[in-house]
Design a protein around this motif. Structure first.
Motif, PDB file in Angstrom:
ATOM      1  N   GLY A   1       0.813  -0.911  -0.144  1.00 28.12           N
ATOM      2  CA  GLY A   1       0.514  -0.370   0.303  1.00 28.12           C
ATOM      3  C   GLY A   1       0.385   0.567  -0.147  1.00 28.12           C
ATOM      4  N   ALA A   2       0.022   2.481  -0.577  1.00 29.37           N
ATOM      5  CA  ALA A   2       0.915   3.597  -0.386  1.00 29.37           C
ATOM      6  C   ALA A   2      -0.416   4.831   0.530  1.00 29.37           C
ATOM      7  N   LEU A   3      -0.390   4.217   1.996  1.00 33.59           N
ATOM      8  CA  LEU A   3      -0.983   4.506   2.955  1.00 33.59           C
ATOM      9  C   LEU A   3      -1.183   5.837   3.129  1.00 33.59           C
ATOM     10  N   TYR A   4       0.395   7.019   2.516  1.00 31.04           N
ATOM     11  CA  TYR A   4       0.299   8.340   3.223  1.00 31.04           C
ATOM     12  C   TYR A   4      -0.605   8.967   2.956  1.00 31.04           C
ATOM     13  N   GLY A   5      -1.528   9.362   2.146  1.00 26.41           N
ATOM     14  CA  GLY A   5      -2.608  10.185   1.742  1.00 26.41           C
ATOM     15  C   GLY A   5      -3.908   9.791   3.269  1.00 26.41           C
ATOM     16  N   MET A   6      -3.743   8.965   4.048  1.00 30.38           N
ATOM     17  CA  MET A   6      -4.469   8.468   4.999  1.00 30.38           C
ATOM     18  C   MET A   6      -4.103   9.491   6.115  1.00 30.38           C
ATOM     19  N   PHE A   7      -2.174  10.187   5.973  1.00 26.21           N
ATOM     20  CA  PHE A   7      -1.743  11.027   7.156  1.00 26.21           C
ATOM     21  C   PHE A   7      -1.401  12.409   6.919  1.00 26.21           C
ATOM     22  N   MET A   8      -2.059  12.921   5.717  1.00 23.39           N
ATOM     23  CA  MET A   8      -1.327  14.198   4.817  1.00 23.39           C
ATOM     24  C   MET A   8      -2.385  15.185   5.295  1.00 23.39           C
ATOM     25  N   GLY A   9      -3.167  14.930   5.592  1.00 23.63           N
ATOM     26  CA  GLY A   9      -4.668  15.704   6.224  1.00 23.63           C
ATOM     27  C   GLY A   9      -4.821  16.005   8.407  1.00 23.63           C
ATOM     28  N   VAL A  10      -3.578  15.102   8.863  1.00 23.40           N
ATOM     29  CA  VAL A  10      -3.732  14.903   9.968  1.00 23.40           C
ATOM     30  C   VAL A  10      -3.222  16.483  10.659  1.00 23.40           C
ATOM     31  N   PRO A  11      -4.093  16.718  11.402  1.00 27.17           N
ATOM     32  CA  PRO A  11      -3.473  18.287  11.947  1.00 27.17           C
ATOM     33  C   PRO A  11      -2.113  17.523  13.189  1.00 27.17           C
ATOM     34  N   GLY A  12      -1.672  18.266  12.829  1.00 24.37           N
ATOM     35  CA  GLY A  12      -0.651  18.598  13.817  1.00 24.37           C
ATOM     36  C   GLY A  12       1.006  17.171  13.355  1.00 24.37           C
ATOM     37  N   LEU A  13       1.181  16.583  12.349  1.00 22.34           N
ATOM     38  CA  LEU A  13       1.345  15.799  11.650  1.00 22.34           C
ATOM     39  C   LEU A  13       1.936  15.595  10.269  1.00 22.34           C
ATOM     40  N   LYS A  14       3.427  15.631   9.970  1.00 23.41           N
ATOM     41  CA  LYS A  14       4.470  16.155   9.317  1.00 23.41           C
ATOM     42  C   LYS A  14       4.409  15.137   8.560  1.00 23.41           C
ATOM     43  N   VAL A  15       5.189  14.838   6.792  1.00 24.70           N
ATOM     44  CA  VAL A  15       4.989  13.918   6.303  1.00 24.70           C
ATOM     45  C   VAL A  15       5.938  14.237   4.906  1.00 24.70           C
ATOM     46  N   ALA A  16       6.770  12.774   5.517  1.00 19.41           N
ATOM     47  CA  ALA A  16       8.113  13.185   4.344  1.00 19.41           C
ATOM     48  C   ALA A  16       7.829  11.610   3.392  1.00 19.41           C
ATOM     49  N   LEU A  17       8.390  12.107   1.793  1.00 16.03           N
ATOM     50  CA  LEU A  17       7.955  11.113   1.454  1.00 16.03           C
ATOM     51  C   LEU A  17       9.538  11.030   0.232  1.00 16.03           C
TER      52      LEU A  17
END
Length: 326
Positions: free
Chosen positions: A127-143
């Motif tokens: 899976g490429a699950l990063y999309g479900m995390f990108m709108g979470v307040p306070g959480l940064k996501v690096a790819l």
């Protein structure tokens, strides 16, 4: 100075340098006793390098508590799907501490995990699950898509005062590239133009960046000049660089390994449609995985996922307007 390093070695170099720089940086995880981490217990001791039980809830919860106590834990979560076991702590606990305490507390925590193991691993590890995390307040996501970005983004993540989800693609781990020696930091929220071009803006993330660059080379032989942009982080997301590129090219193709309706590409398409619609000379085209579980069989896996040919076809589609009505 730079030298060639594999992606996995670049990540380990960043972690080693940060642990040497700051004694509050810790390393937790079920697999940190494996060969590619062999120097860490020797160099930093077992008080700072902890092999955890097979419990994602326990290891992430332990790290969140350590972060609140002033440490900077890095948790090797192995696979992104394993984060799902501890979703409450990932999206509802550590990420909210800073805001809910009025800025009085921080939770400097890095969750490092692999994703997209599309090499016959079937449904549960591809899976490429990063999309479900990108709108979470306070959480940064690096790819990160390159060894240099892997090193620079991981170092930046470790120094951040709040949680960062650092996702590395499994199929990139052995890919080599030039990596700066010594300290190297890549800022969050700053996209990188991997290839300049004038006819089409092509935005890709992670593993698909390399597919996009390969397609761009094929298209160059056909007289189509493609600009390839890698956001590098999706939270924060650098929309301004994409809009500036679309202002030059008038066309946008988005490439994402995630399923279409859970993709970063859909978010970027919405931003450009809202803030740059008048810049477009052709409709936005998205090249994503199909809304389907990745199958074990290679032909089915290839059918579901984006590839160079699908990307090139999408670019030809938007540039068809160039020959006809632009």
């Amino acid at each position: 100075m730079t030298r060639e390093l594999p992606y996995i070695a670049a990540m380990n170099e960043a972690l080693h340098l940060e642990m040497a720089r700051d004694e509050d940086v810790l390393l937790f995880g079920q697999t940190v006793g494996e060969d590619h981490y062999e120097t860490f217990p020797r160099d930093f001791g077992t008080d700072r390098v902890r092999v955890t039980p097979i419990s994602e809830t326990a290891e992430i919860g332990m790290a969140a508590g350590a972060a609140l106590a002033g440490k900077r834990p890095v948790v090797d979560c192995t696979m992104a799907e394993f984060l799902l076991v501890a979703m409450d702590q990932v999206v509802n606990e550590a990420n909210r501490i800073h805001q809910m305490t009025g800025g009085r507390l921080t939770a400097p925590l890095v969750l490092k995990a692999g994703y997209g193991f599309t090499a016959g691993w079937a449904g549960q590890h591809t899976g490429a699950l990063y999309g479900m995390f990108m709108g979470v307040p306070g959480l940064k996501v690096a790819l990160p898509s390159t060894p240099a970005d892997a090193k620079g983004l991981l170092a930046t993540a470790i120094r951040d005062d709040n949680p960062v989800l650092f996702l590395h693609h499994y199929l990139l781990l052995l890919e080599t590239g030039p990596v700066p020696e010594g300290e190297h930091l890549v800022p969050f929220g700053v996209a990188d133009i991997k290839r300049p071009g004038s006819d089409v803006t092509l935005v890709a993330t992670g593993w698909t960046v390399h597919r996009a660059l390969a397609a761009a080379e094929t298209l160059a032989a056909e007289g189509i000049d493609v600009e390839v942009i890698d956001p590098r982080t999706i939270a924060p997301l650098d929309v301004d660089t994409v809009l500036a590129s679309v202002a030059r090219t008038g066309r946008l193709v988005l490439v994402d390994q995630a399923t279409r309706h859970a993709s970063v590409s859909t978010v970027i398409a919405g931003e450009v449609a809202e803030h740059g619609f008048s810049l477009l000379r052709a409709p936005i085209v998205q090249v994503t995985a199909l809304d389907a579980t990745v199958a074990y069989a290679q032909p089915m896996e290839e059918y579901v996922l984006p590839d160079e040919a699908k990307i090139a076809a999408a670019v030809r589609q938007v540039t068809g307007a160039k020959a006809g009505v632009a």
